[in-house]
Structures are given as C-alpha cells and as structure tokens.
Design a protein around this motif. Structure first.
Motif, PDB file in Angstrom:
ATOM      1  N   ARG A   1       0.853  -1.096   0.116  1.00  0.00           N
ATOM      2  CA  ARG A   1       0.102  -0.165  -0.052  1.00  0.00           C
ATOM      3  C   ARG A   1       1.046   1.199  -0.284  1.00  0.00           C
ATOM      4  N   LYS A   2       1.849   0.955   0.565  1.00  0.00           N
ATOM      5  CA  LYS A   2       2.796   2.396   0.587  1.00  0.00           C
ATOM      6  C   LYS A   2       3.266   2.573  -0.549  1.00  0.00           C
ATOM      7  N   ALA A   3       3.704   1.564  -1.209  1.00  0.00           N
ATOM      8  CA  ALA A   3       4.200   2.016  -2.677  1.00  0.00           C
ATOM      9  C   ALA A   3       3.379   2.391  -3.623  1.00  0.00           C
ATOM     10  N   ILE A   4       1.965   2.027  -3.272  1.00  0.00           N
ATOM     11  CA  ILE A   4       0.832   2.514  -4.056  1.00  0.00           C
ATOM     12  C   ILE A   4       0.705   3.829  -3.933  1.00  0.00           C
ATOM     13  N   ARG A   5       0.724   4.396  -2.572  1.00  0.00           N
ATOM     14  CA  ARG A   5       0.593   5.664  -2.161  1.00  0.00           C
ATOM     15  C   ARG A   5       1.490   6.522  -2.945  1.00  0.00           C
ATOM     16  N   VAL A   6       2.724   5.995  -2.894  1.00  0.00           N
ATOM     17  CA  VAL A   6       3.705   6.705  -3.469  1.00  0.00           C
ATOM     18  C   VAL A   6       3.519   7.128  -4.975  1.00  0.00           C
ATOM     19  N   ALA A   7       3.144   5.739  -5.504  1.00  0.00           N
ATOM     20  CA  ALA A   7       2.697   6.080  -6.985  1.00  0.00           C
ATOM     21  C   ALA A   7       1.620   7.107  -6.999  1.00  0.00           C
ATOM     22  N   LEU A   8       0.772   6.862  -6.330  1.00  0.00           N
ATOM     23  CA  LEU A   8      -0.468   7.889  -6.692  1.00  0.00           C
ATOM     24  C   LEU A   8      -0.171   9.250  -6.406  1.00  0.00           C
ATOM     25  N   LYS A   9       0.732   9.642  -5.480  1.00  0.00           N
ATOM     26  CA  LYS A   9       1.146  11.012  -5.209  1.00  0.00           C
ATOM     27  C   LYS A   9       1.835  11.256  -6.404  1.00  0.00           C
ATOM     28  N   ALA A  10       2.785  10.618  -7.086  1.00  0.00           N
ATOM     29  CA  ALA A  10       3.445  10.991  -8.224  1.00  0.00           C
ATOM     30  C   ALA A  10       2.402  11.215  -9.420  1.00  0.00           C
ATOM     31  N   LEU A  11       1.667  10.431  -9.715  1.00  0.00           N
ATOM     32  CA  LEU A  11       0.512  10.621 -10.426  1.00  0.00           C
ATOM     33  C   LEU A  11      -0.224  11.817 -10.374  1.00  0.00           C
ATOM     34  N   GLU A  12      -0.612  12.161  -9.029  1.00  0.00           N
ATOM     35  CA  GLU A  12      -1.222  13.368  -8.695  1.00  0.00           C
ATOM     36  C   GLU A  12      -0.394  14.710  -9.319  1.00  0.00           C
ATOM     37  N   ALA A  13       0.842  14.411  -9.078  1.00  0.00           N
ATOM     38  CA  ALA A  13       1.595  15.716  -9.301  1.00  0.00           C
ATOM     39  C   ALA A  13       1.801  15.638 -10.714  1.00  0.00           C
ATOM     40  N   HIS A  14       1.968  14.761 -11.537  1.00  0.00           N
ATOM     41  CA  HIS A  14       2.080  14.684 -12.776  1.00  0.00           C
ATOM     42  C   HIS A  14       0.938  15.522 -13.626  1.00  0.00           C
ATOM     43  N   TYR A  15      -0.246  14.902 -13.207  1.00  0.00           N
ATOM     44  CA  TYR A  15      -1.493  15.680 -13.912  1.00  0.00           C
ATOM     45  C   TYR A  15      -2.029  16.744 -13.183  1.00  0.00           C
ATOM     46  N   ALA A  16      -1.269  17.455 -12.390  1.00  0.00           N
ATOM     47  CA  ALA A  16      -1.831  18.537 -11.622  1.00  0.00           C
ATOM     48  C   ALA A  16      -2.128  19.728 -12.589  1.00  0.00           C
ATOM     49  N   GLU A  17      -1.224  19.688 -13.456  1.00  0.00           N
ATOM     50  CA  GLU A  17      -1.223  20.689 -14.594  1.00  0.00           C
ATOM     51  C   GLU A  17      -2.160  20.410 -15.789  1.00  0.00           C
ATOM     52  N   ARG A  18      -2.983  19.155 -15.976  1.00  0.00           N
ATOM     53  CA  ARG A  18      -3.479  18.569 -16.930  1.00  0.00           C
ATOM     54  C   ARG A  18      -4.735  19.069 -16.946  1.00  0.00           C
ATOM     55  N   ALA A  19      -5.657  18.548 -18.029  1.00  0.00           N
ATOM     56  CA  ALA A  19      -7.083  18.859 -17.961  1.00  0.00           C
ATOM     57  C   ALA A  19      -7.919  17.936 -17.288  1.00  0.00           C
ATOM     58  N   ALA A  20      -7.172  16.558 -17.098  1.00  0.00           N
ATOM     59  CA  ALA A  20      -7.840  15.695 -16.154  1.00  0.00           C
ATOM     60  C   ALA A  20      -6.697  15.795 -15.002  1.00  0.00           C
ATOM     61  N   VAL A  21      -7.461  15.712 -13.804  1.00  0.00           N
ATOM     62  CA  VAL A  21      -6.703  15.662 -12.659  1.00  0.00           C
ATOM     63  C   VAL A  21      -7.126  14.377 -11.907  1.00  0.00           C
ATOM     64  N   LEU A  22      -5.975  13.868 -11.045  1.00  0.00           N
ATOM     65  CA  LEU A  22      -6.135  12.942 -10.137  1.00  0.00           C
ATOM     66  C   LEU A  22      -7.070  13.272  -8.672  1.00  0.00           C
ATOM     67  N   VAL A  23      -7.902  13.035  -8.270  1.00  0.00           N
ATOM     68  CA  VAL A  23      -8.628  13.355  -6.947  1.00  0.00           C
ATOM     69  C   VAL A  23      -8.813  12.167  -6.051  1.00  0.00           C
ATOM     70  N   GLU A  24      -8.786  12.531  -4.794  1.00  0.00           N
ATOM     71  CA  GLU A  24      -9.332  11.504  -3.989  1.00  0.00           C
ATOM     72  C   GLU A  24     -10.721  11.693  -3.366  1.00  0.00           C
ATOM     73  N   VAL A  25     -11.496  10.895  -3.252  1.00  0.00           N
ATOM     74  CA  VAL A  25     -12.904  10.943  -2.908  1.00  0.00           C
ATOM     75  C   VAL A  25     -13.056   9.808  -1.916  1.00  0.00           C
ATOM     76  N   ALA A  26     -14.061   9.698  -1.443  1.00  0.00           N
ATOM     77  CA  ALA A  26     -14.590   8.879  -0.352  1.00  0.00           C
ATOM     78  C   ALA A  26     -14.194   7.321  -0.701  1.00  0.00           C
ATOM     79  N   GLY A  27     -14.620   6.904  -1.896  1.00  0.00           N
ATOM     80  CA  GLY A  27     -14.215   5.496  -2.467  1.00  0.00           C
ATOM     81  C   GLY A  27     -13.034   5.151  -2.979  1.00  0.00           C
ATOM     82  N   GLY A  28     -12.125   6.384  -2.901  1.00  0.00           N
ATOM     83  CA  GLY A  28     -10.805   6.107  -3.294  1.00  0.00           C
ATOM     84  C   GLY A  28     -10.308   7.063  -4.281  1.00  0.00           C
ATOM     85  N   TRP A  29      -9.474   6.738  -5.475  1.00  0.00           N
ATOM     86  CA  TRP A  29      -8.995   7.879  -6.161  1.00  0.00           C
ATOM     87  C   TRP A  29      -9.478   7.551  -7.795  1.00  0.00           C
ATOM     88  N   ARG A  30      -9.771   8.638  -8.280  1.00  0.00           N
ATOM     89  CA  ARG A  30     -10.235   8.862  -9.817  1.00  0.00           C
ATOM     90  C   ARG A  30      -9.806   9.699 -10.459  1.00  0.00           C
TER      91      ARG A  30
END
Lengths: 234, 280, 234
Positions: free
Chosen positions: C46-75
């Motif tokens: 899970r830790k590695a997954i969290r790290v990867a999610l953070k990296a993805l979030e940063a990568h998409y921060a400036e794009r038209a689609a963004v990675l967000v966390e909601v109650a059910g997880g990430w999308r």
C-alpha cells in the motif's frame, strides 16, 4: 506549406480544452465536432486543432492512456499493454449499461418497429452507432425491415432473446404505459414480473441490522453503496 | 407600512418574462402567480418566505399579520386549484389557534410546559430553515454529472471474457418511463391505447415481408391464436399500412388480398452493415 | 519516518499500471482495491501504491484531467474549469434536482439514520415516494436499518457513492449545518411567549395586505422560489 509552419506553435489553452473534451467524451470526436465545441473557447481553426492533437499525442506517448485516431475521429484509450490488467476490473464487476442504451432498448421495445431517427426524435439526442451495435450483438434487437423513404433507414424490433433474458414470455406481460406512468403501479408490475408476491419479507431479513450499528454520525460513509436489491424499487 | 422593494433586473423570470415587466399595482396573471405559489415546499417554507420577505424576526413574528398573509396565499392557491397538501391546512388551523389564544384572556399559569404552539412554531421554523439553507449549499457543490466528469477510457484491447452487463427489468422500465416523461409522450392517446402485442406483431409481419415476397393476407391469421390473435394481427396490419411500412394489394374486387413492402420487387436484403456503417 | 524515505522512489511501472486502471475504471478505486488488482503486476504494497498515486497526482496537476481522492478512493476527473465546455458534449443538460429532493437529502446527511416520517416532521410536508426512490436509485442513500416501532419504518443513511458524487472524502467535508441562530434569544423569546401576551395592534394595521400586493412584490422573492433552470451547469 503553411501547415508545417503553424505546426510549431501549439496553443496550450486549446490543447487542454481538447484534452478535457476527449477525456470526458463517450466516443471519438471528429475534428469538425471539436471545431464546433471549441467555438467559444478560442475558436481555433481545424489546422490549430490538428496541431494541438499532435502535441497531445506526443505528450501521451509514454503514458498509460494513448491518443488514437479512429474512423470517427480522435479518442483516448487505455494502452493495449494493459489489456490483461484492465480486464481484471471487469472480471469482478460487469460494466453497467448506459442510460442511453437502456432508453434506446426500452423505446424499441414499446414502439417497435422503429428507426434510429425515430428513437432520436423521442430522446431528443442522437443515438450512437455503438449502442445499436451493442444491442444487435447482444441479440436484444433485430432489423425487421426498412422504412421506404430516402436512405431506407432500418427498422428495429425486439427478439426472442430479449424476452428470454428478461424472463418474460411475451411483450404483453410488460406493464402498459399507464402502469409505467404511475410509480406505485409500476412497482406492482415489476414485482409481478419477478414473480414476487411480497418483497417485504425479503427486506425483513436484511433488517436485523440495528439502529445502533447504523448510527453513523461518524462521518464514515457506510461500506457498500448498494441498497439491498429488494429496496431498489421502494 | 410595507413598501415594495425596487425590482431589480435579476428578478425572477416567470415563463421567461422578468417579473419587473409588471407594474407594481397591476394584478399578477394567474399563470405567473401559479408559478410562484407552486414553488413553495410546504407550509413552513411559505411561512419562512413571508417572514423573510418582510425582514421580520423569526423569534418575534407578528402572528396576526403573518396568519392573515398566510391565509390569503392559501386562498389564492385554492382559487387557482393548486393541489394543496393537507399540511397547509393543518398549519392554517394551528395559526388560527395561536391567534385565538392571543386574543383570549391569558389562561392560568399552570399551563403545561411546551404546549405553547407559538413557541413550537418558532422552533420548527428555525429547524426547517437550517436544513433548507444547508441543502442549498449542498446543491451548490460541484457534483458528478453536472460540473464533474470522471474519466473512463475504453481499453484498446481487453484480455478477459468481459462478463456481459446485466439489465434488470425494472431498470429498463424506469429508463422508458423517464424518456417518455421527458418527451411528454404519455399524453398521446395513440400510444396509450396500443397494446404491446400489436407492436410485437408488427415487427413479426414486417420481417416476414422482407424477402420482397407478397404474402396472402389470410395467411397472417392463424386460427390457433383465437379471436384475440386475429384482432392483434389485423390491427398490426392496419398500423403498418398507416405508417406506410407495407402496402396492401388487391388486383380486382373479391380477389385475394396480398401484403408486400412498398415498392417490392427491388429485392431488399437484410443489411446489418448498413446500421453500423451509417454513423453520424 | 520510513514513509518519507520510500516516497522518493517511484516505481514507474507500477505508477503506469495504476494510471491505466484509474483511467479505465468506472468509479473511484480504493488503495485496497488497487492492491488486489496489482497482485500480479509487481505486487506493490500500500505504501508503494500511495507513493505512485502521489507521483501521478503531481504529474496530472497541470493537465485537463486531474487525479483526486474521494470517499471511494482515487479517480481521474476532468478539471472543474472545463465543466461548461465539457457539458456541451451532451445536448441534454443534467436534470435539476428539486428543492424537495435536496432538502430530503440534506436531512438524511446530517441526521442519519432517520426515517421518512422524521424527514416529514422537519420539512412540515410529506416526502413523496418518488424522491426516496430517486435517491435510492442514484445510490446516494440506502436503507441502513429499521426503527423498532410499529410499522418498522426504514431508516436511511447516505452512501459512499453520495460522497464520491459530491467530490468529498467524508461527510465532514460537506458544508456545516447552520447553528440555530441566537439560541439564547430563542430561549428568551420562548419564555416570553409563554409568559406574556404581546399586543399586535401595530401589525393588525398592516394585516390588510392582500395577496395581490404580496404577489407584486415577488420580484424580490427568488430567495425561495428559484427561477427555473438557472444554475443547471454553473
């Protein structure tokens, strides 16, 4: 060529607009469609759109999603390399049928034989080819004829398979329009179709859960979002 | 005294017409009034509106004034034959009771605690207002399908046997209900009366004619189906004719009647590719 | 912390697998779900997954689609800035939710678990079956139990789907319920109301006001009667 010259200047804002549209769209978007969608967002011409698409394509070259050009235009897809992985998503849960598909099927059921154009007229929106194709592949609808007007549009009707899959013997068993209109009568009709006499009993069993355990001022949403099946129509 | 507030340009639109088109002293057309009256979500909502509109304090409502205004709204709703929920009348009765208590000499102090209907009304108005307010705030939040569009991309290729999506009959019926409501088709007499079996039969007959052959009218009636079956077939044929999907031939009086598709002879075949090929 | 150390090493291949899954999924994916889906793809913890999610979030921060966390997880979702543009993809605007429905939903949100009767008590008007049905169908509410009183009324609570659809991680992120204003003054007023008759002469004079004049003032009304179809997409 002038095209080559302009290809060096990518309008970032237009590129992001296109990215947003393609990420959200249900199917491929043609350059013409993009042009009309972007009429109020910088009003790029087709050349500028092509330039932006190329830039997007390059940006996603190394990502899990890939921008591809298909017959209907451009679309994002999940790269082929992840076919097996992505397949697992569906192994567990069958995909949901879209509302558009359900409405199309329902209209064909109740107003057959009718053409795609007639479905579009009632729904007020266009019916995508993929919906018709899915319904044909699923063998829920069939072509029963053609309307003898220019273009000879195909006329669709429902199939035996449709009746089998919905567990009814004939269309006559389905609720009538006035029944569908009245939600309470619709409930009754659905229960009749499912062969249930009283759903109440079923929900009773689920009801063992106590109020205390459900008391959720905790801010935590309850685990399973699905209401018990029997509640679906109450 | 009340003075009507200046009407602003962002006033409510009633049937597309800004309300400020109406001179203040002019009576409101019943249609417009109806739109206003129908927006109330019940007696508490109406009372809150009356109170807030006049910048009155919930804690210090002039009951007689509000009761009178409330009653004139109720009368207006009844005049317009707006279906009034029973709760409106219940509230009217409660207001009347409060009013009468206030006009009567004070009962002895031993009155039970919490029985004052006016205090109860104040409490309920406050409580309702909290939720009304927060519901507006929730409604203003971005939500999926309105401002938020989740990404769901199709895979280029998929390696599993994708389980077929299942559809429940109730989902199908609700989808139908929705599309019919949207298109306001429930009002059409034509389709209300049409039995579904006719529609099914129409598809069946049409399909039989697709090879371009002429079929004897009589052959479409199967005695085994009984009288009802015959009627269904007959109506189906009439309907197909009306929609010009088939034509009926009779070469001379009393000769056998035949059915065929219009312009039969040009041998149409079922072309499935036609469907997928004609994408928009 | 060990987390901080591992956060510097992003496993690119795992990140792309997660990206593919999130791009293809119908709904948010929780870390647990990702863990089980990735069991044959590098088996990250899970830790590695969290790290990867953070990296993805940063990568998409400036794009038209963004990675967000909601109650059910990430999308992934299209950035809200593009809501109006993307809304043009569909000719139909999303249906406006009625005030009755939103008020019912708000009550269930803040007072769950509660029964229909309890909702009606606060709103002062009956709650139609179709509202409850719509909320159940949208999977925004579910039956979490039954109150053990005659009739055993169902008790409703909100779902994870509701939180996801409103883009929050927990109920706490919803707007706060306004406090009852002037609680002290309320008590005082109630005491006064119980203790004394207040003369209403002044208001009696105003009471002549009729609906006609009240109606003509409704230009300022829209506080409650909202103009139809105003903010469907704003």
């Amino acid at each position: 060529m002038s095209e080559a010259r302009s290809s060096e200047i990518v309008d970032e804002s237009i590129m992001h607009c296109i990215e947003a549209l393609l990420m959200a769209a249900d199917g491929a978007l043609s350059i013409e469609r993009l042009e009309s969608l972007l009429a109020n967002s910088g009003e790029p011409d087709r050349k500028a759109i092509r330039v932006a698409l190329k830039a997007l394509e390059a940006h996603y070259a190394e990502r899990a999603a890939v921008l591809v050009e298909v017959a209907g235009g451009w679309r994002f897809q999940v790269r082929e390399d992840y076919a097996e992985l992505v397949g697992k998503l569906w192994e567990e849960r069958p995909p949901r049928l879209s509302r558009a598909l359900m409405e199309t099927l329902a209209l064909i059921c109740y107003r057959q034989p009718l053409s795609r154009g007639e479905i579009e007229e009632v729904r007020g929106v266009s019916v995508s080819s993929s919906i018709i194709k899915t319904l044909l592949e699923r063998e829920w609808i069939r072509v029963v004829g053609y309307r003898e007007v220019p273009g000879r549009p195909a006329l669709f009707g429902t199939t035996r398979q449709f009746l089998d899959d919905f567990n009814v013997k004939s269309l006559e068993q389905l609720p009538t329009l006035p029944e569908i209109r009245d939600l309470d009568r619709l409930d009754e009709a659905v229960r009749r179709l499912r062969g249930e006499t009283d759903t109440q009993d079923e929900s009773e069993e689920n009801a063992e859960q106590t109020v205390e355990s459900a008391g959720s001022e905790t801010g935590e949403a309850p685990e399973s979002p699905e209401p018990p099946q029997s509640d679906a129509l109450h | 005294m009340q003075t009507p507030e200046p009407l602003t340009t962002d006033a409510a639109l009633i049937r597309g017409e800004p309300l400020d088109k109406f001179p203040e002293d002019l009576y409101i057309p019943p249609d417009a009034l109806r739109v206003i009256l129908e927006t109330f979500e019940g007696p508490l909502d109406l009372l809150l509106y009356l109170i807030r509109r006049q910048n009155l304090d919930i804690l210090d409502i002039p009951v007689l004034l509000i009761t009178q205004q409330y009653m004139s709204y109720i009368d207006a709703m009844q005049d317009l034959e707006i279906e009034l929920a029973g709760e409106y009348l219940l509230m009217a009765a409660m207001l009347a009771e409060i009013k009468s208590r206030m006009l009567l000499p004070r009962p002895p102090v031993e009155e039970e605690e919490g029985a004052d209907p006016r205090a109860e009304l104040v409490r309920r108005l406050q409580e309702y207002e909290r939720y009304k307010e927060v519901s507006e705030n929730i409604d203003a939040m971005p939500r999926v399908g309105r401002e938020l569009f989740p990404v769901q991309l199709p895979p280029q290729r998929i390696d599993v046997d994708k389980p077929l999506p299942q559809l429940q009959i109730d989902e199908l019926l609700l989808a139908f209900r929705e599309v019919m409501l949207r298109a306001e088709l429930f009002t059409s007499h034509h389709i209300q009366r049409e039995p579904l079996s006719v529609r099914e039969r129409m598809s069946g007959i049409l399909e039989r004619l697709q090879n371009g052959e002429r079929i004897a009218f009589a052959s479409l009636f199967l005695p085994a189906e009984g009288r009802l079956g015959v009627v269904v077939s007959f109506i189906a044929i009439l309907e197909l004719t009306r929609e010009e999907l088939i034509q009926i031939d009779q070469s001379e009086p009393y000769a056998a009647i035949h059915l065929c598709i219009p312009g039969a002879g040009n041998k149409p075949t079922l072309q499935y590719d036609k469907i997928s090929g004609d994408s928009a």
